[in-house]
Motif scaffolding. Structure first.
Motif, PDB file in Angstrom:
ATOM      1  N   GLU A   5      54.680  34.253  48.028  1.00 20.47           N
ATOM      2  CA  GLU A   5      53.345  33.881  47.635  1.00 20.47           C
ATOM      3  C   GLU A   5      52.776  35.263  47.742  1.00 20.47           C
ATOM      4  O   GLU A   5      52.440  35.541  46.423  1.00 20.47           O
ATOM      5  N   ILE A   6      53.349  36.448  48.047  1.00 17.52           N
ATOM      6  CA  ILE A   6      52.292  37.789  48.321  1.00 17.52           C
ATOM      7  C   ILE A   6      53.414  38.373  47.159  1.00 17.52           C
ATOM      8  O   ILE A   6      52.483  39.294  46.412  1.00 17.52           O
ATOM      9  N   ALA A   7      54.641  38.157  46.550  1.00 16.55           N
ATOM     10  CA  ALA A   7      55.101  38.698  45.842  1.00 16.55           C
ATOM     11  C   ALA A   7      55.054  37.934  44.180  1.00 16.55           C
ATOM     12  O   ALA A   7      55.091  38.973  43.338  1.00 16.55           O
ATOM     13  N   ARG A   8      54.587  37.044  44.467  1.00 17.82           N
ATOM     14  CA  ARG A   8      54.330  36.143  43.221  1.00 17.82           C
ATOM     15  C   ARG A   8      52.980  37.086  42.464  1.00 17.82           C
ATOM     16  O   ARG A   8      52.732  37.402  41.869  1.00 17.82           O
ATOM     17  N   ALA A  13      49.410  41.018  39.658  1.00 16.81           N
ATOM     18  CA  ALA A  13      48.725  42.195  39.679  1.00 16.81           C
ATOM     19  C   ALA A  13      49.202  42.547  38.596  1.00 16.81           C
ATOM     20  O   ALA A  13      48.515  44.054  38.055  1.00 16.81           O
ATOM     21  N   ASP A  14      50.499  42.895  38.800  1.00 18.54           N
ATOM     22  CA  ASP A  14      50.921  45.223  38.463  1.00 18.54           C
ATOM     23  C   ASP A  14      50.845  44.385  37.018  1.00 18.54           C
ATOM     24  O   ASP A  14      51.481  45.524  36.518  1.00 18.54           O
ATOM     25  N   ALA A  15      50.906  43.364  36.438  1.00 19.99           N
ATOM     26  CA  ALA A  15      51.743  43.210  35.272  1.00 19.99           C
ATOM     27  C   ALA A  15      50.247  44.061  34.566  1.00 19.99           C
ATOM     28  O   ALA A  15      49.816  44.177  33.631  1.00 19.99           O
ATOM     29  N   TYR A  16      49.398  42.393  34.582  1.00 19.97           N
ATOM     30  CA  TYR A  16      47.807  43.182  34.735  1.00 19.97           C
ATOM     31  C   TYR A  16      47.266  44.695  34.214  1.00 19.97           C
ATOM     32  O   TYR A  16      47.132  45.480  33.839  1.00 19.97           O
ATOM     33  N   ASP A  17      47.667  45.164  35.681  1.00 21.31           N
ATOM     34  CA  ASP A  17      47.475  46.085  35.688  1.00 21.31           C
ATOM     35  C   ASP A  17      48.285  47.293  34.783  1.00 21.31           C
ATOM     36  O   ASP A  17      47.529  48.761  34.598  1.00 21.31           O
ATOM     37  N   GLU A  49      51.014  28.518  38.962  1.00 23.96           N
ATOM     38  CA  GLU A  49      49.564  29.017  39.739  1.00 23.96           C
ATOM     39  C   GLU A  49      48.809  30.537  40.050  1.00 23.96           C
ATOM     40  O   GLU A  49      47.628  30.703  39.879  1.00 23.96           O
ATOM     41  N   ILE A  50      49.248  31.396  39.800  1.00 25.71           N
ATOM     42  CA  ILE A  50      49.340  32.380  40.458  1.00 25.71           C
ATOM     43  C   ILE A  50      48.164  33.441  38.970  1.00 25.71           C
ATOM     44  O   ILE A  50      47.890  33.499  39.065  1.00 25.71           O
ATOM     45  N   ALA A  51      49.061  32.708  38.268  1.00 23.87           N
ATOM     46  CA  ALA A  51      48.888  32.749  36.503  1.00 23.87           C
ATOM     47  C   ALA A  51      47.010  32.662  36.141  1.00 23.87           C
ATOM     48  O   ALA A  51      45.989  32.829  35.841  1.00 23.87           O
ATOM     49  N   ASP A  52      47.072  31.589  36.544  1.00 21.63           N
ATOM     50  CA  ASP A  52      45.768  30.761  35.740  1.00 21.63           C
ATOM     51  C   ASP A  52      44.830  30.898  36.548  1.00 21.63           C
ATOM     52  O   ASP A  52      43.571  30.972  36.721  1.00 21.63           O
ATOM     53  N   VAL A  53      45.439  31.668  37.700  1.00 17.71           N
ATOM     54  CA  VAL A  53      44.351  32.074  39.240  1.00 17.71           C
ATOM     55  C   VAL A  53      43.505  33.468  38.310  1.00 17.71           C
ATOM     56  O   VAL A  53      42.524  34.039  37.876  1.00 17.71           O
ATOM     57  N   MET A  54      44.682  33.921  37.406  1.00 15.51           N
ATOM     58  CA  MET A  54      44.199  34.894  36.622  1.00 15.51           C
ATOM     59  C   MET A  54      43.186  35.683  35.645  1.00 15.51           C
ATOM     60  O   MET A  54      42.099  36.003  35.595  1.00 15.51           O
ATOM     61  N   LEU A  55      44.357  33.955  35.029  1.00 13.00           N
ATOM     62  CA  LEU A  55      43.091  33.728  34.277  1.00 13.00           C
ATOM     63  C   LEU A  55      42.179  33.726  34.113  1.00 13.00           C
ATOM     64  O   LEU A  55      41.150  33.978  33.052  1.00 13.00           O
ATOM     65  N   GLU A  65      35.765  44.677  32.866  1.00  8.82           N
ATOM     66  CA  GLU A  65      35.342  45.782  34.051  1.00  8.82           C
ATOM     67  C   GLU A  65      36.118  46.288  35.028  1.00  8.82           C
ATOM     68  O   GLU A  65      36.329  46.717  35.576  1.00  8.82           O
ATOM     69  N   MET A  66      37.458  45.292  34.872  1.00  4.48           N
ATOM     70  CA  MET A  66      38.517  45.170  35.935  1.00  4.48           C
ATOM     71  C   MET A  66      39.609  46.082  36.312  1.00  4.48           C
ATOM     72  O   MET A  66      40.283  46.486  36.828  1.00  4.48           O
ATOM     73  N   HIS A  67      39.546  45.844  34.554  1.00  3.94           N
ATOM     74  CA  HIS A  67      40.889  46.733  34.135  1.00  3.94           C
ATOM     75  C   HIS A  67      40.596  48.254  34.485  1.00  3.94           C
ATOM     76  O   HIS A  67      39.279  48.997  34.662  1.00  3.94           O
ATOM     77  N   GLU A  68      41.386  49.201  34.714  1.00  5.60           N
ATOM     78  CA  GLU A  68      41.551  50.724  35.321  1.00  5.60           C
ATOM     79  C   GLU A  68      40.996  50.333  36.318  1.00  5.60           C
ATOM     80  O   GLU A  68      39.962  51.308  36.957  1.00  5.60           O
TER      81      GLU A  68
END
Length: 68
Positions: A5-8, A13-17, A49-55, A65-68
């Motif tokens: 799960e942590i890798a998912r 998160a890495d892609a978003y960043d 499920e992780i993507a849905d949380v990020m969305l 405000e989450m960027h950078e």
């Protein structure tokens, strides 16, 4: 073999960043573009499920405000 799960979580998160941070070769991508990329990768590149949380977090971040 299941992906931990942590890798998912880190994958999304890495892609978003990567997309929402300024790079030497480009500026910060607009939030709509980042959101679309995560939506497009949902279920293939990203755990749905992780993507849905990020969305959901992105939808709540109306001022980006989450960027950078």
């Amino acid at each position: 073999m299941d992906i931990p799960e942590i890798a998912r979580i880190i994958g999304v998160a890495d892609a978003y960043d990567a997309m929402s941070s300024k790079r030497s070769y480009r500026d910060v991508l607009p939030q709509e573009v980042v959101r679309k990329e995560i939506e497009n990768g949902r279920g293939s590149q990203f755990d749905p499920e992780i993507a849905d949380v990020m969305l959901q977090l992105m939808d709540e971040d109306v001022d980006y405000e989450m960027h950078e």
